[in-house]
Design a protein around this motif. Structure first.
Motif, PDB file in Angstrom:
ATOM      1  N   TYR A 140      -6.614 -21.763 -15.230  1.00 15.92           N
ATOM      2  CA  TYR A 140      -5.763 -21.291 -16.325  1.00 15.92           C
ATOM      3  C   TYR A 140      -6.174 -19.900 -16.804  1.00 15.92           C
ATOM      4  CZ  TYR A 140      -2.722 -25.283 -17.321  1.00 15.92           C
ATOM      5  OH  TYR A 140      -1.738 -26.240 -17.266  1.00 15.92           O
ATOM      6  N   ALA A 141      -7.466 -19.651 -16.864  1.00 16.41           N
ATOM      7  CA  ALA A 141      -7.938 -18.344 -17.327  1.00 16.41           C
ATOM      8  C   ALA A 141      -7.465 -17.227 -16.415  1.00 16.41           C
ATOM      9  CB  ALA A 141      -9.459 -18.342 -17.430  1.00 16.41           C
ATOM     10  N   GLY A 142      -7.340 -17.528 -15.110  1.00 16.28           N
ATOM     11  CA  GLY A 142      -6.893 -16.514 -14.166  1.00 16.28           C
ATOM     12  C   GLY A 142      -5.424 -16.181 -14.277  1.00 16.28           C
ATOM     13  N   GLY A 143      -4.650 -17.076 -14.872  1.00 13.52           N
ATOM     14  CA  GLY A 143      -3.245 -16.789 -15.123  1.00 13.52           C
ATOM     15  C   GLY A 143      -2.285 -17.122 -14.002  1.00 13.52           C
ATOM     16  N   ASP A 144      -2.776 -17.579 -12.852  1.00 12.18           N
ATOM     17  CA  ASP A 144      -1.901 -17.905 -11.722  1.00 12.18           C
ATOM     18  C   ASP A 144      -1.816 -19.415 -11.534  1.00 12.18           C
ATOM     19  OD1 ASP A 144      -1.438 -15.270 -11.168  1.00 12.18           O
ATOM     20  OD2 ASP A 144      -2.810 -15.154  -9.473  1.00 12.18           O
ATOM     21  N   VAL A 145      -0.621 -19.949 -11.580  1.00 14.71           N
ATOM     22  CA  VAL A 145      -0.376 -21.363 -11.294  1.00 14.71           C
ATOM     23  C   VAL A 145       0.862 -21.443 -10.411  1.00 14.71           C
ATOM     24  CG1 VAL A 145       0.170 -23.640 -12.238  1.00 14.71           C
ATOM     25  CG2 VAL A 145      -1.342 -22.098 -13.520  1.00 14.71           C
ATOM     26  N   PRO A 146       0.769 -21.953  -9.191  1.00 13.11           N
ATOM     27  CA  PRO A 146      -0.431 -22.542  -8.599  1.00 13.11           C
ATOM     28  C   PRO A 146      -1.324 -21.494  -7.956  1.00 13.11           C
ATOM     29  CG  PRO A 146       1.364 -22.740  -7.048  1.00 13.11           C
ATOM     30  CD  PRO A 146       1.947 -22.107  -8.297  1.00 13.11           C
ATOM     31  N   VAL A 147      -2.500 -21.959  -7.526  1.00 13.39           N
ATOM     32  CA  VAL A 147      -3.379 -21.179  -6.665  1.00 13.39           C
ATOM     33  C   VAL A 147      -3.347 -21.860  -5.290  1.00 13.39           C
ATOM     34  CG1 VAL A 147      -4.835 -20.277  -8.508  1.00 13.39           C
ATOM     35  CG2 VAL A 147      -5.379 -22.510  -7.496  1.00 13.39           C
ATOM     36  N   VAL A 188     -11.672 -33.228  -5.979  1.00 10.04           N
ATOM     37  CA  VAL A 188     -13.046 -33.051  -6.447  1.00 10.04           C
ATOM     38  C   VAL A 188     -14.029 -33.072  -5.289  1.00 10.04           C
ATOM     39  CG1 VAL A 188     -14.874 -34.052  -7.875  1.00 10.04           C
ATOM     40  CG2 VAL A 188     -12.504 -34.078  -8.672  1.00 10.04           C
ATOM     41  N   LEU A 189     -13.803 -33.958  -4.321  1.00  9.58           N
ATOM     42  CA  LEU A 189     -14.780 -34.187  -3.268  1.00  9.58           C
ATOM     43  C   LEU A 189     -14.587 -33.320  -2.037  1.00  9.58           C
ATOM     44  CD1 LEU A 189     -14.983 -36.788  -5.080  1.00  9.58           C
ATOM     45  CD2 LEU A 189     -15.604 -38.025  -3.015  1.00  9.58           C
ATOM     46  N   ASP A 190     -13.406 -32.734  -1.853  1.00  7.62           N
ATOM     47  CA  ASP A 190     -13.164 -32.042  -0.585  1.00  7.62           C
ATOM     48  C   ASP A 190     -13.192 -30.523  -0.672  1.00  7.62           C
ATOM     49  OD1 ASP A 190     -10.692 -31.972  -1.931  1.00  7.62           O
ATOM     50  OD2 ASP A 190      -9.871 -33.561  -0.682  1.00  7.62           O
ATOM     51  N   ILE A 191     -12.780 -29.950  -1.783  1.00  6.97           N
ATOM     52  CA  ILE A 191     -12.797 -28.492  -1.887  1.00  6.97           C
ATOM     53  C   ILE A 191     -14.216 -27.912  -1.839  1.00  6.97           C
ATOM     54  CG2 ILE A 191     -12.377 -26.597  -3.534  1.00  6.97           C
ATOM     55  CD1 ILE A 191      -9.626 -27.820  -4.038  1.00  6.97           C
ATOM     56  N   PRO A 192     -15.242 -28.590  -2.388  1.00 12.18           N
ATOM     57  CA  PRO A 192     -16.607 -28.030  -2.290  1.00 12.18           C
ATOM     58  C   PRO A 192     -17.218 -28.068  -0.898  1.00 12.18           C
ATOM     59  CG  PRO A 192     -16.415 -29.517  -4.172  1.00 12.18           C
ATOM     60  CD  PRO A 192     -15.198 -29.731  -3.326  1.00 12.18           C
ATOM     61  N   LYS A 193     -16.552 -28.698   0.058  1.00 13.14           N
ATOM     62  CA  LYS A 193     -17.090 -28.752   1.417  1.00 13.14           C
ATOM     63  C   LYS A 193     -17.010 -27.375   2.084  1.00 13.14           C
ATOM     64  CE  LYS A 193     -17.645 -33.348   1.762  1.00 13.14           C
ATOM     65  NZ  LYS A 193     -17.297 -33.734   0.383  1.00 13.14           N
ATOM     66  N   PRO A 194     -17.802 -27.155   3.131  1.00 12.19           N
ATOM     67  CA  PRO A 194     -17.729 -25.885   3.868  1.00 12.19           C
ATOM     68  C   PRO A 194     -16.332 -25.649   4.438  1.00 12.19           C
ATOM     69  CG  PRO A 194     -19.662 -27.160   4.516  1.00 12.19           C
ATOM     70  CD  PRO A 194     -18.828 -28.065   3.675  1.00 12.19           C
ATOM     71  N   GLU A 241      -7.148 -13.533  -3.743  1.00 11.94           N
ATOM     72  CA  GLU A 241      -8.548 -13.269  -4.069  1.00 11.94           C
ATOM     73  C   GLU A 241      -9.222 -14.517  -4.657  1.00 11.94           C
ATOM     74  OE1 GLU A 241      -7.619  -8.621  -5.345  1.00 11.94           O
ATOM     75  OE2 GLU A 241      -7.913 -10.173  -6.889  1.00 11.94           O
ATOM     76  N   ARG A 242     -10.480 -14.729  -4.298  1.00 14.73           N
ATOM     77  CA  ARG A 242     -11.264 -15.749  -4.973  1.00 14.73           C
ATOM     78  C   ARG A 242     -11.469 -15.329  -6.419  1.00 14.73           C
ATOM     79  NH1 ARG A 242     -16.803 -16.496  -3.066  1.00 14.73           N
ATOM     80  NH2 ARG A 242     -16.786 -18.580  -3.997  1.00 14.73           N
ATOM     81  N   ILE A 298     -11.892 -22.428   0.596  1.00 14.65           N
ATOM     82  CA  ILE A 298     -11.992 -21.619  -0.614  1.00 14.65           C
ATOM     83  C   ILE A 298     -10.688 -21.746  -1.400  1.00 14.65           C
ATOM     84  CG2 ILE A 298     -13.621 -19.941   0.361  1.00 14.65           C
ATOM     85  CD1 ILE A 298     -11.239 -18.007   0.707  1.00 14.65           C
ATOM     86  N   ILE A 299     -10.709 -21.248  -2.629  1.00 16.71           N
ATOM     87  CA  ILE A 299      -9.513 -21.188  -3.459  1.00 16.71           C
ATOM     88  C   ILE A 299      -9.221 -19.716  -3.756  1.00 16.71           C
ATOM     89  CG2 ILE A 299      -8.444 -21.845  -5.641  1.00 16.71           C
ATOM     90  CD1 ILE A 299      -8.967 -24.236  -3.981  1.00 16.71           C
ATOM     91  N   VAL A 300      -7.976 -19.324  -3.596  1.00 22.18           N
ATOM     92  CA  VAL A 300      -7.580 -17.950  -3.927  1.00 22.18           C
ATOM     93  C   VAL A 300      -6.397 -17.981  -4.877  1.00 22.18           C
ATOM     94  CG1 VAL A 300      -8.399 -17.060  -1.707  1.00 22.18           C
ATOM     95  CG2 VAL A 300      -5.973 -17.682  -1.971  1.00 22.18           C
ATOM     96  N   ASN A 301      -6.269 -16.905  -5.642  1.00 26.71           N
ATOM     97  CA  ASN A 301      -5.127 -16.785  -6.550  1.00 26.71           C
ATOM     98  C   ASN A 301      -3.930 -16.183  -5.812  1.00 26.71           C
ATOM     99  OD1 ASN A 301      -5.705 -14.026  -6.357  1.00 26.71           O
ATOM    100  ND2 ASN A 301      -6.820 -13.989  -8.309  1.00 26.71           N
TER     101      ASN A 301
END
Length: 548
Positions: A364-371, A331-337, A347-348, A340-343
């Motif tokens: 889940y909506a994107g359909g890829d696990v894991p990202v 929660v605290l580290d991914i929003p840092k500069p 792609e973001r 990013i997260i990609v599938n």
């Protein structure tokens, strides 16, 4: 008529926050509550949580000059949650909004030292009624040694042993980049040293809440029993009149003269129920929920005709699986500069800085696990990864948990995503970082997006280019800290049957229920506060003190 081994006025199944406050309310009236906890620890999911209440128009806001009201809270809930059926009805929302501030007064009078979480914005503050100044409350760290020794050993502990105060955790993540982060670390360090010198043992977050709730219960001589799971609800002439638990290894039947409250958590640790109700893929190995969240009380209530809803919902949190066997929350580290997260296409697909619940739903909506979390060297140099600061452990690389490469193309090969797509995604994102505006997903455009960003970074505190090698990648899963669906209840926390009628004598709250928040997480503490509020409402309704 049933043969009872024992009688009580009100039986509470589970020992989370909503359970203890319900027992306190019954005890206040001179009646006898019994709390039955199936595990060997007291505190439930609340004790393991971040320890925050989300309550619009609470008293501490007025003291600090924050302009809020029940009407603003209602406007926000209507916009963020909507009307998803009986669980999110106007009457339930109104009960939550009206009783929340009164609950704060009630607990303060019993000694709960609340802290307003200044700067912890509503998660959808851009919606009508949203508040950037924070509706969330935490509590001061608690000295466990204030409890009698036999009770202190029974208190469930959280994921971290640090006695963090309020929003200190957010500040600590910036120890390498801001003066405020360094001051937070100094304050925490001094607190730990002082505690050792004085022979104290401070805990923070949810453990502090439940430590104080347990202290209140002990002071009022409330009967709390561990290793006392409930195997049956006793129904007589359409009314729930008691439960079957165990004592000395044998069935033990307890009559509940005024009612039974189910607050036994959800079903995060029940693989069969996850497969039956939840989105797929799913695994109990991804959850950080209370180990007692195995769902049997939901199934028992259903067998008596209780309606269920939102069973496909959970409090999703982006999670990774390090070689230690732990689950790391991000929660605290991914929003840092510089992250990013990609599938799996490279792609973001969403705003990485949005709420953890929304991020899990988007995954889940994107359909890829894991990202994949794509992390640049400056992120590793400046920020902890799930509270792990310092040098990256070699075991992370040796195990394959964290991938490392000197080029984007080599990193793409390591995680099996199209190199051209990943390069294009990063090039486009780098342009947003330089301009300070995420034109694809609006990251950093609302107050909550910046809650865990780095204010020392510009032009947008949450956007940092990915251009300085080495580059890293970590597989990210839809972990959770509890399911968010279950037994249907009305505004008095009475269990609703499938035909819409009320089941007399049976109440429910917390993660055992279909949340008044629907499938949305409006702000920090949006699961703890309804558990407390509706547990408090249930108890008073059962003993004839119907809340207004």
């Amino acid at each position: 008529m049933s043969q009872w081994d024992e009688c009580a006025d009100f039986i509470v199944v589970g020992s989370g926050g909503g359970s203890i406050v319900a027992a306190l309310a019954v005890s206040d009236s001179g009646k006898t509550p019994v709390v039955l906890e199936k595990t060997d620890k007291i505190g439930g999911s609340t004790a393991m949580s971040g320890g925050v209440f989300w309550i619009p128009n609470h008293p501490l806001q007025a003291r600090d000059g924050i302009n809020d009201s029940a009407e603003k809270g209602r406007t926000y809930l209507d916009a963020a949650v909507g009307d998803l059926g009986p669980a999110t009805s106007r009457s339930r929302k109104d009960m939550f909004l009206n009783q929340g501030p009164k609950l704060v007064d009630y607990l303060e009078a019993k000694g709960m030292p609340f802290i307003r979480c200044d700067g912890w914005s509503d998660y959808h503050d851009d919606l009508p009624g949203g508040l950037a100044e924070s509706r969330s409350l935490a509590v001061e760290p608690f000295n466990v040694k204030e409890l009698p020794a036999e009770w202190a050993s029974k208190l469930r502990r959280g994921l971290s042993s640090l006695p963090v105060r309020g929003i200190e955790g957010r500040r600590l993540m910036l120890i390498k980049t801001t003066l405020d982060g360094k001051l937070a670390a100094l304050s925490l360090g001094m607190r730990i040293i002082k505690a050792k010198l004085l022979g104290r043992e401070y805990v923070g977050a949810g453990t502090a809440i439940q430590g104080r709730m347990l202290q209140m219960a002990v002071r009022q001589n409330i009967d709390i029993r561990i290793n006392s799971g409930v195997s049956e609800l006793v129904e007589e002439n359409g009314r729930i009149t008691g439960v079957v638990t165990q004592k000395d290894g044998k069935p033990w039947r307890i009559e509940a003269r005024d009612g039974v409250l189910i607050n036994a958590g959800g079903f995060s640790h029940n693989e069969a129920m996850r497969k039956q109700y939840g989105p797929k893929p799913s695994s109990v190995t991804w959850t950080n929920a209370n180990p007692g969240d195995t769902g049997e009380m939901i199934e028992i209530a259903k067998s008596h005709g209780a309606a269920l809803d939102f069973m496909d919902s959970a409090v999703w949190i982006l999670t990774s699986l390090p070689p230690t066997g732990e689950r790391y929350l991000h929660v605290l580290d991914i929003p840092k500069p510089h992250c990013i997260i990609v599938n799996q296409k490279g792609e973001r697909y969403t705003n990485e800085a949005q709420s953890y619940m929304a991020n899990g739903q988007a995954l889940y909506a994107g359909g890829d696990v894991p990202v994949w979390a794509i992390i640049e060297s400056r992120h590793r140099d400046r920020y902890p990864w799930s509270f792990h600061a310092g040098a990256t452990p070699q075991s992370w690389f040796d195990s394959g948990y964290m991938k490392k490469a000197d080029t984007i193309e080599d990193l793409a090969a390591l995680i099996n995503v199209p190199a051209d797509n990943l390069r294009s995604t990063i090039t486009r994102f780098n342009g947003f970082a330089k301009n300070g505006k995420d034109e694809d997903f609006g990251r950093g455009s609302k107050a909550y997006d910046l809650t865990f960003a780095d204010p020392s970074h510009g032009p947008n505190p949450g956007l940092g280019a990915i251009e300085k090698p080495p580059y890293y990648a970590v597989a990210i899963y839809p972990g959770d800290v509890g399911t968010f669906g279950g037994i249907m209840t009305d505004e008095f926390a009475r269990v609703v049957k499938e035909d819409g009628s009320i089941m007399p004598g049976l109440y429910a709250t917390g993660n055992s229920t279909a949340s008044v928040m629907g499938k949305t997480y409006p702000g920090a503490g949006a699961s703890i506060s309804p558990a407390f509020i509706f547990g408090w409402v249930a108890a008073r309704h059962a003993i004839g003190q119907t809340p207004n």
